[in-house]
Design a protein around this motif. Structure first.
Motif, PDB file in Angstrom:
ATOM      1  N   SER A 154      39.990 -28.436  29.694  1.00  0.00           N
ATOM      2  CA  SER A 154      40.440 -29.443  28.601  1.00  0.00           C
ATOM      3  C   SER A 154      39.480 -30.535  28.525  1.00  0.00           C
ATOM      4  CB  SER A 154      41.647 -30.229  29.390  1.00  0.00           C
ATOM      5  OG  SER A 154      41.285 -30.913  30.773  1.00  0.00           O
ATOM      6  N   GLY A 155      38.191 -30.240  28.913  1.00  0.00           N
ATOM      7  CA  GLY A 155      36.967 -31.238  28.332  1.00  0.00           C
ATOM      8  C   GLY A 155      36.254 -31.681  29.637  1.00  0.00           C
ATOM      9  N   VAL A 156      35.669 -32.806  29.357  1.00  0.00           N
ATOM     10  CA  VAL A 156      34.870 -33.527  30.431  1.00  0.00           C
ATOM     11  C   VAL A 156      35.547 -34.556  30.940  1.00  0.00           C
ATOM     12  CG1 VAL A 156      32.453 -34.478  30.692  1.00  0.00           C
ATOM     13  CG2 VAL A 156      32.804 -32.532  29.095  1.00  0.00           C
TER      14      VAL A 156
ATOM     15  N   ALA B  84      50.742 -42.889  39.511  1.00  0.00           N
ATOM     16  CA  ALA B  84      49.674 -42.870  38.462  1.00  0.00           C
ATOM     17  C   ALA B  84      49.987 -43.572  37.239  1.00  0.00           C
ATOM     18  CB  ALA B  84      49.447 -41.162  38.213  1.00  0.00           C
ATOM     19  N   PHE B  85      48.900 -43.956  36.330  1.00  0.00           N
ATOM     20  CA  PHE B  85      49.264 -44.859  35.247  1.00  0.00           C
ATOM     21  C   PHE B  85      47.753 -44.555  34.672  1.00  0.00           C
ATOM     22  CE2 PHE B  85      48.159 -47.806  38.367  1.00  0.00           C
ATOM     23  CZ  PHE B  85      47.050 -48.565  37.973  1.00  0.00           C
ATOM     24  N   THR B  86      48.038 -45.183  33.221  1.00  0.00           N
ATOM     25  CA  THR B  86      46.738 -45.359  32.363  1.00  0.00           C
ATOM     26  C   THR B  86      46.562 -46.793  31.901  1.00  0.00           C
ATOM     27  OG1 THR B  86      46.870 -43.034  31.695  1.00  0.00           O
ATOM     28  CG2 THR B  86      45.503 -44.526  30.034  1.00  0.00           C
ATOM     29  N   VAL B  87      45.238 -47.198  32.054  1.00  0.00           N
ATOM     30  CA  VAL B  87      45.106 -48.578  31.688  1.00  0.00           C
ATOM     31  C   VAL B  87      43.852 -48.449  30.714  1.00  0.00           C
ATOM     32  CG1 VAL B  87      43.558 -49.029  34.034  1.00  0.00           C
ATOM     33  CG2 VAL B  87      44.344 -50.904  32.743  1.00  0.00           C
ATOM     34  N   GLN B  88      44.153 -49.063  29.758  1.00  0.00           N
ATOM     35  CA  GLN B  88      43.029 -48.983  28.522  1.00  0.00           C
ATOM     36  C   GLN B  88      42.383 -47.757  28.272  1.00  0.00           C
ATOM     37  OE1 GLN B  88      40.309 -52.512  28.942  1.00  0.00           O
ATOM     38  NE2 GLN B  88      41.901 -53.725  29.757  1.00  0.00           N
ATOM     39  N   GLY B  89      43.181 -46.740  28.365  1.00  0.00           N
ATOM     40  CA  GLY B  89      42.679 -45.379  28.184  1.00  0.00           C
ATOM     41  C   GLY B  89      42.102 -44.711  29.368  1.00  0.00           C
TER      42      GLY B  89
ATOM     43  N   GLY C 131      31.198 -43.909  27.422  1.00  0.00           N
ATOM     44  CA  GLY C 131      30.522 -44.076  26.291  1.00  0.00           C
ATOM     45  C   GLY C 131      29.167 -43.340  26.191  1.00  0.00           C
ATOM     46  N   LEU C 132      28.497 -43.434  27.463  1.00  0.00           N
ATOM     47  CA  LEU C 132      27.319 -42.845  27.610  1.00  0.00           C
ATOM     48  C   LEU C 132      27.308 -41.347  27.477  1.00  0.00           C
ATOM     49  CD1 LEU C 132      24.360 -42.884  28.695  1.00  0.00           C
ATOM     50  CD2 LEU C 132      25.081 -42.616  31.035  1.00  0.00           C
ATOM     51  N   VAL C 133      28.377 -40.570  28.325  1.00  0.00           N
ATOM     52  CA  VAL C 133      28.768 -39.248  27.973  1.00  0.00           C
ATOM     53  C   VAL C 133      28.805 -38.818  26.740  1.00  0.00           C
ATOM     54  CG1 VAL C 133      29.882 -37.485  28.948  1.00  0.00           C
ATOM     55  CG2 VAL C 133      29.476 -39.182  30.481  1.00  0.00           C
ATOM     56  N   ARG C 134      29.577 -39.753  25.976  1.00  0.00           N
ATOM     57  CA  ARG C 134      29.811 -39.049  24.598  1.00  0.00           C
ATOM     58  C   ARG C 134      28.504 -39.197  23.595  1.00  0.00           C
ATOM     59  NH1 ARG C 134      35.571 -42.584  24.411  1.00  0.00           N
ATOM     60  NH2 ARG C 134      36.897 -40.748  24.765  1.00  0.00           N
ATOM     61  N   GLN C 135      27.608 -40.022  23.918  1.00  0.00           N
ATOM     62  CA  GLN C 135      26.434 -40.096  23.375  1.00  0.00           C
ATOM     63  C   GLN C 135      25.826 -38.757  23.511  1.00  0.00           C
ATOM     64  OE1 GLN C 135      24.197 -43.535  24.266  1.00  0.00           O
ATOM     65  NE2 GLN C 135      25.700 -45.110  23.753  1.00  0.00           N
TER      66      GLN C 135
ATOM     67  N   VAL D  45      36.220 -36.461  26.049  1.00  0.00           N
ATOM     68  CA  VAL D  45      35.686 -37.211  27.207  1.00  0.00           C
ATOM     69  C   VAL D  45      36.561 -38.183  27.842  1.00  0.00           C
ATOM     70  CG1 VAL D  45      33.571 -38.341  28.230  1.00  0.00           C
ATOM     71  CG2 VAL D  45      33.161 -36.745  26.278  1.00  0.00           C
ATOM     72  N   ARG D  46      37.083 -38.090  28.945  1.00  0.00           N
ATOM     73  CA  ARG D  46      37.984 -38.901  29.518  1.00  0.00           C
ATOM     74  C   ARG D  46      37.578 -39.813  30.687  1.00  0.00           C
ATOM     75  NH1 ARG D  46      43.743 -35.515  29.178  1.00  0.00           N
ATOM     76  NH2 ARG D  46      42.077 -33.655  29.320  1.00  0.00           N
ATOM     77  N   GLY D  47      37.969 -40.959  31.019  1.00  0.00           N
ATOM     78  CA  GLY D  47      37.753 -41.529  32.083  1.00  0.00           C
ATOM     79  C   GLY D  47      38.708 -41.559  33.376  1.00  0.00           C
ATOM     80  N   VAL D  48      38.275 -41.440  34.590  1.00  0.00           N
ATOM     81  CA  VAL D  48      39.159 -41.302  35.610  1.00  0.00           C
ATOM     82  C   VAL D  48      38.535 -42.406  36.899  1.00  0.00           C
ATOM     83  CG1 VAL D  48      40.316 -40.089  37.409  1.00  0.00           C
ATOM     84  CG2 VAL D  48      40.023 -39.161  35.022  1.00  0.00           C
ATOM     85  N   LEU D  49      39.581 -43.156  37.257  1.00  0.00           N
ATOM     86  CA  LEU D  49      39.224 -44.009  38.579  1.00  0.00           C
ATOM     87  C   LEU D  49      40.255 -43.218  39.495  1.00  0.00           C
ATOM     88  CD1 LEU D  49      39.314 -47.563  37.244  1.00  0.00           C
ATOM     89  CD2 LEU D  49      37.414 -46.352  37.866  1.00  0.00           C
ATOM     90  N   CYS D  50      39.862 -42.569  40.567  1.00  0.00           N
ATOM     91  CA  CYS D  50      40.422 -41.902  41.662  1.00  0.00           C
ATOM     92  C   CYS D  50      40.400 -42.631  42.771  1.00  0.00           C
ATOM     93  CB  CYS D  50      39.666 -40.496  41.612  1.00  0.00           C
ATOM     94  SG  CYS D  50      40.808 -39.468  42.891  1.00  0.00           S
ATOM     95  N   PHE D  51      41.386 -43.215  43.212  1.00  0.00           N
ATOM     96  CA  PHE D  51      41.546 -44.208  44.336  1.00  0.00           C
ATOM     97  C   PHE D  51      41.776 -43.154  45.656  1.00  0.00           C
ATOM     98  CE2 PHE D  51      41.907 -47.026  41.056  1.00  0.00           C
ATOM     99  CZ  PHE D  51      41.077 -48.174  41.470  1.00  0.00           C
TER     100      PHE D  51
END
Length: 284
Positions: free
Chosen positions: A159-161, A240-245, A209-213, A223-229
């Protein structure tokens, strides 16, 4: 590196089979036998043997292992550096009672935070190693060029990076708070243990943003960001939720997210992993 596809040694002309170990020259994008050293003339400079060097096609890039790098390596190294430096300072300042002071008083929080962070990265790394394979490839602890910062984990799957940052807040609950929306602009905040931790989201945006570059010529690859606690206080239902994408979740939820189907096949996944490896080298 292991070759993804068969190639020809640029030094001796021998055929190299797919999966065989070979030297890879980034500049000329050519391969050579591991045991085949460059020929040298009488005056010293290396000379290419016949047949002449052949540039490799992009799809013949070497194949990395499914998991590349060491999870938590740089964080653990930083903890050890700070811990050892404190030991030396205390014993130098207090030759007679230095060992006693070190036994009684722990390292400061600014030092132990690195050990805690390394432990969280290692636990997440173990989980990713369990699911890694031809269709899910991982890069750990990548250096951000020109800075001392790092990216904890990069995962390439159908599904992507995914850019994954491991966070260890023991017993604290991540929550989404919405402010504004009528008189002032709507704002999404990340709250952990009652404190505003939205800067973690800002940091993730920079990493994404760096990975997208790096993958600028592959705009169709998400390219999606994840904060895994790790070890957070998650509710029994939901959480689980999404904050600012940015996805905010725990390890089991991340595992399910990475297993979702997508358009990328094993060859494309391997190629993306190699490109990220080239642009973002291991920090340790």
């Amino acid at each position: 590196m292991k070759l993804r596809y068969a190639g020809t040694c640029s030094r001796c002309g021998a055929e190299l089979a797919a999966g065989e170990l070979a030297d890879y020259d980034r500049t000329s994008r050519s391969v050579a036998c591991v045991s085949c050293g460059p020929r040298r003339g009488l005056d010293g400079p290396a000379e290419a043997s016949e047949p002449p060097r052949r540039a490799m096609a992009a799809e013949s890039a070497p194949l990395l292992e499914a998991v590349d790098g060491t999870a938590g390596g740089s964080a653990k190294q930083e903890y050890e550096r700070r811990h050892d430096a404190r030991q030396e300072r205390v014993q130098a300042a207090h030759p007679r009672i230095g060992k006693f002071l070190l036994a009684v008083f722990d390292d400061p929080q600014t030092t132990t935070a690195w050990a805690s962070g390394a432990m969280g990265e290692e636990r997440l790394g173990d989980m990713l190693a369990e699911v890694a394979g031809p269709s899910l490839r991982v890069l750990h602890d990548r250096q951000v060029p020109g800075t001392k910062a790092n990216i904890d984990h990069l995962v390439v799957c159908p599904s992507g990076v995914f850019v994954v940052d491991a966070k260890r807040y023991r017993g604290q609950r991540p929550e989404l708070r919405i402010e504004g929306g009528i008189i002032r602009p709507r704002e999404e905040l990340l709250i952990i243990g009652g404190r505003n931790r939205t800067p973690l989201v800002d940091g993730m945006h920079k990493q994404v943003g760096l990975v997208r570059q790096v993958l600028a010529d592959e705009p169709e690859v998400p390219v999606r960001g994840v904060l895994c606690f790790v070890e957070a206080d998650w509710p029994l239902i939901g959480g689980a939720f999404t904050v600012q994408g940015v996805n905010v979740l725990w390890m089991k939820k991340l595992k399910a997210l990475l297993a979702e189907p997508g358009p990328l096949g094993p060859d494309e996944i391997a190629e993306l992993q190699w490109r990220l490896h080239e642009a973002l080298p291991r920090k340790v």
